[in-house]
Design a protein around this motif. Structure first.
Motif, PDB file in Angstrom:
ATOM      1  N   ASP A   5      36.068  51.161   2.751  1.00 39.68           N
ATOM      2  CA  ASP A   5      37.175  52.119   2.508  1.00 39.68           C
ATOM      3  C   ASP A   5      37.196  53.458   3.656  1.00 39.68           C
ATOM      4  O   ASP A   5      36.361  53.991   3.769  1.00 39.68           O
ATOM      5  N   LEU A   6      38.052  52.889   4.680  1.00 37.32           N
ATOM      6  CA  LEU A   6      38.209  53.988   5.796  1.00 37.32           C
ATOM      7  C   LEU A   6      38.270  55.396   5.398  1.00 37.32           C
ATOM      8  O   LEU A   6      37.441  56.284   6.190  1.00 37.32           O
ATOM      9  N   ARG A   7      39.111  55.640   4.399  1.00 38.15           N
ATOM     10  CA  ARG A   7      39.321  57.039   4.001  1.00 38.15           C
ATOM     11  C   ARG A   7      37.717  57.839   3.391  1.00 38.15           C
ATOM     12  O   ARG A   7      37.625  58.776   3.685  1.00 38.15           O
ATOM     13  N   LYS A   8      37.234  57.027   2.823  1.00 35.47           N
ATOM     14  CA  LYS A   8      36.033  57.340   2.317  1.00 35.47           C
ATOM     15  C   LYS A   8      34.854  57.388   3.189  1.00 35.47           C
ATOM     16  O   LYS A   8      34.067  58.254   3.395  1.00 35.47           O
ATOM     17  N   HIS A  70      28.213  51.989  11.721  1.00 37.80           N
ATOM     18  CA  HIS A  70      29.086  50.773  11.737  1.00 37.80           C
ATOM     19  C   HIS A  70      30.551  51.508  11.271  1.00 37.80           C
ATOM     20  O   HIS A  70      31.634  50.696  12.044  1.00 37.80           O
ATOM     21  N   ALA A  71      30.734  52.502  11.029  1.00 35.65           N
ATOM     22  CA  ALA A  71      31.945  53.318  10.448  1.00 35.65           C
ATOM     23  C   ALA A  71      32.518  53.630  11.699  1.00 35.65           C
ATOM     24  O   ALA A  71      33.625  53.496  12.140  1.00 35.65           O
ATOM     25  N   ASP A  72      31.530  54.064  12.718  1.00 33.16           N
ATOM     26  CA  ASP A  72      32.313  54.621  14.114  1.00 33.16           C
ATOM     27  C   ASP A  72      32.943  53.519  14.698  1.00 33.16           C
ATOM     28  O   ASP A  72      33.800  53.926  15.491  1.00 33.16           O
ATOM     29  N   ALA A  73      31.971  52.439  14.770  1.00 35.67           N
ATOM     30  CA  ALA A  73      32.628  51.067  15.404  1.00 35.67           C
ATOM     31  C   ALA A  73      34.073  50.923  14.616  1.00 35.67           C
ATOM     32  O   ALA A  73      35.163  50.549  15.452  1.00 35.67           O
ATOM     33  N   LEU A  74      34.234  50.930  13.409  1.00 34.51           N
ATOM     34  CA  LEU A  74      35.473  50.563  12.934  1.00 34.51           C
ATOM     35  C   LEU A  74      36.739  51.606  13.418  1.00 34.51           C
ATOM     36  O   LEU A  74      37.609  51.148  13.496  1.00 34.51           O
ATOM     37  N   ALA A  76      36.842  53.336  15.965  1.00 38.01           N
ATOM     38  CA  ALA A  76      37.368  52.894  17.202  1.00 38.01           C
ATOM     39  C   ALA A  76      38.191  51.941  17.344  1.00 38.01           C
ATOM     40  O   ALA A  76      39.168  51.703  18.007  1.00 38.01           O
ATOM     41  N   GLN A  77      37.814  50.759  16.298  1.00 36.42           N
ATOM     42  CA  GLN A  77      38.601  49.520  16.537  1.00 36.42           C
ATOM     43  C   GLN A  77      39.883  49.873  15.937  1.00 36.42           C
ATOM     44  O   GLN A  77      41.173  49.521  16.535  1.00 36.42           O
ATOM     45  N   VAL A  78      40.004  50.851  15.000  1.00 39.29           N
ATOM     46  CA  VAL A  78      41.429  51.247  14.558  1.00 39.29           C
ATOM     47  C   VAL A  78      42.169  52.012  15.294  1.00 39.29           C
ATOM     48  O   VAL A  78      43.482  51.709  15.549  1.00 39.29           O
ATOM     49  N   GLU A  79      41.373  52.851  16.283  1.00 39.79           N
ATOM     50  CA  GLU A  79      42.540  53.485  17.225  1.00 39.79           C
ATOM     51  C   GLU A  79      42.938  52.662  18.340  1.00 39.79           C
ATOM     52  O   GLU A  79      44.021  52.885  18.610  1.00 39.79           O
ATOM     53  N   ARG A  80      42.081  51.579  18.641  1.00 41.12           N
ATOM     54  CA  ARG A  80      42.576  50.769  19.635  1.00 41.12           C
ATOM     55  C   ARG A  80      43.581  49.822  18.987  1.00 41.12           C
ATOM     56  O   ARG A  80      44.537  49.465  19.618  1.00 41.12           O
ATOM     57  N   ARG A  82      45.816  50.925  16.702  1.00 40.82           N
ATOM     58  CA  ARG A  82      47.025  51.794  16.905  1.00 40.82           C
ATOM     59  C   ARG A  82      47.679  51.980  18.177  1.00 40.82           C
ATOM     60  O   ARG A  82      48.735  51.775  18.308  1.00 40.82           O
ATOM     61  N   ALA A  83      46.671  52.354  19.239  1.00 39.23           N
ATOM     62  CA  ALA A  83      47.364  52.055  20.599  1.00 39.23           C
ATOM     63  C   ALA A  83      47.759  51.041  20.863  1.00 39.23           C
ATOM     64  O   ALA A  83      49.109  51.044  21.415  1.00 39.23           O
ATOM     65  N   GLU A  84      47.484  49.595  20.693  1.00 36.43           N
ATOM     66  CA  GLU A  84      48.160  48.368  20.895  1.00 36.43           C
ATOM     67  C   GLU A  84      49.426  48.275  20.125  1.00 36.43           C
ATOM     68  O   GLU A  84      50.509  47.998  20.473  1.00 36.43           O
ATOM     69  N   LEU A  85      49.374  48.798  18.892  1.00 30.55           N
ATOM     70  CA  LEU A  85      50.732  48.573  18.250  1.00 30.55           C
ATOM     71  C   LEU A  85      51.865  49.713  18.655  1.00 30.55           C
ATOM     72  O   LEU A  85      52.825  49.134  18.881  1.00 30.55           O
ATOM     73  N   GLU A  86      51.453  50.814  19.057  1.00 24.29           N
ATOM     74  CA  GLU A  86      52.160  51.592  19.917  1.00 24.29           C
ATOM     75  C   GLU A  86      52.761  50.806  21.170  1.00 24.29           C
ATOM     76  O   GLU A  86      54.083  51.242  21.355  1.00 24.29           O
ATOM     77  N   GLU A  87      51.921  50.384  21.879  1.00 26.03           N
ATOM     78  CA  GLU A  87      52.329  49.292  22.927  1.00 26.03           C
ATOM     79  C   GLU A  87      53.364  48.564  22.734  1.00 26.03           C
ATOM     80  O   GLU A  87      54.258  48.402  23.533  1.00 26.03           O
ATOM     81  N   HIS A  88      53.077  47.517  21.503  1.00 28.53           N
ATOM     82  CA  HIS A  88      54.228  46.758  21.144  1.00 28.53           C
ATOM     83  C   HIS A  88      55.428  47.414  20.876  1.00 28.53           C
ATOM     84  O   HIS A  88      56.648  46.864  21.042  1.00 28.53           O
TER      85      HIS A  88
END
Length: 301
Positions: A5-8, A70-74, A76-80, A82-88
């Motif tokens: 759970d990313l929020r937790k 591992h959460a930090d990697a998650l 970072a991937q979520v931010e990437r 979000r950025a790609e979805l914004e590009e879409h």
């Protein structure tokens, strides 16, 4: 192990960074008890202890630090993502499939793709050569997003399945043998070639375009040879077998022993259109490719 759970996990990260449950709660606009409850739930979900008593405070366990790596990697991937979805959303990333007839590909589609490589490197354009008899079936079935065809091949403008736009008026030049008596004649007109043997296809749009252009010039061309491939037509003209109208998108300035002459007085044209499924023109990445195609077509003017 349940899904993470990313929020937790963000609560755990805040506690690690700020040092106390109270500070983490204030930063996240929660109550200290709410933070403690959520971290207890996360510990149960992951099956490992995350906090341990340290005097009057708590501190993260070694398991918690493994989780955070591992959460930090998650995060970072979520931010990437979000950025790609914004590009879409802005039409700067994604994939658009374009179907086009052969001569439109080097003349219009490739220049558009080259423009997009510079301006939108994350927007991939997939090109498929297809004749008009096929290209609208591909468009209707969803196999391509954009179709390029000659206007004479396009469905009627009232066809509600598609949105059409004029893309290019492609000039028609005339191919003559190098030693033809009119090869260098000034002010050449189509009517000057009324008595010549002509080369064009047996059926299809190019036959109709040739007949229409000649009819507008006041004559019916005498077809001496039948061919549809432009390289073959130019070779036949170069061999002195006849003359032919050649679209500028298809013809080099000379080739196969043929001389290509413009017809400025007659100005015959064939019209190229683009089409998309109705409503798809508002999709950002489709609209961006349509603009690039329009710019490439305008650059030929």
């Amino acid at each position: 192990m349940n899904d993470w759970d990313l929020r937790k996990l963000r609560l755990l990260r805040a506690l690690d960074e700020l040092g106390t449950v109270r500070a983490a709660a204030e930063a996240l606009r929660m109550t200290p008890s709410g933070v403690s409850q959520q971290l207890a739930v996360l510990s149960r979900e992951l099956g490992v202890p995350l906090l341990e008593a340290h005097g009057r405070r708590v501190r993260l366990t070694s398991s918690a630090h493994v989780v955070l790596r591992h959460a930090d990697a998650l995060f970072a991937q979520v931010e990437r993502g979000r950025a790609e979805l914004e590009e879409h959303r802005r039409g700067e990333a994604g994939e658009v499939r374009v179907g086009a007839f052969a001569t439109a590909i080097p003349g219009v589609v490739i220049p558009a793709v080259e423009r997009l490589r510079s301006s939108c490197p994350r927007l991939a354009v997939r090109v498929r050569e297809a004749e008009a008899a096929e290209v609208y079936d591909l468009l209707a079935s969803g196999d391509i997003e954009i179709a390029l065809s000659l206007a004479v091949d396009a469905p009627a403008s009232g066809d509600a399945r598609f949105t059409r736009s004029s893309l290019l008026a492609d000039p028609l030049d005339v191919a003559l043998p190098v030693h033809h008596r009119l090869a260098d004649a000034p002010g050449l007109r189509l009517a000057d070639l009324a008595g010549e043997p002509w080369i064009y296809g047996d059926s299809g749009p190019w036959r109709d375009i040739t007949l229409t252009a000649c009819a507008d010039a006041g004559f019916v061309p005498e077809r001496a040879h039948v061919a549809a491939d432009w390289a073959v037509i130019l070779a036949m003209v170069g061999a002195g077998l006849g003359v032919a109208l050649v679209p500028r998108l298809a013809a080099p300035r000379s080739g196969g022993g043929a001389v290509i002459r413009e017809l400025p007085a007659d100005r015959p044209r064939r019209h190229v259109v683009s089409a998309v499924r109705a409503g798809a023109e508002d999709r950002p990445h489709v609209a961006r490719v349509l603009r690039a195609l329009g710019e490439a077509a305008a650059g030929r003017g």
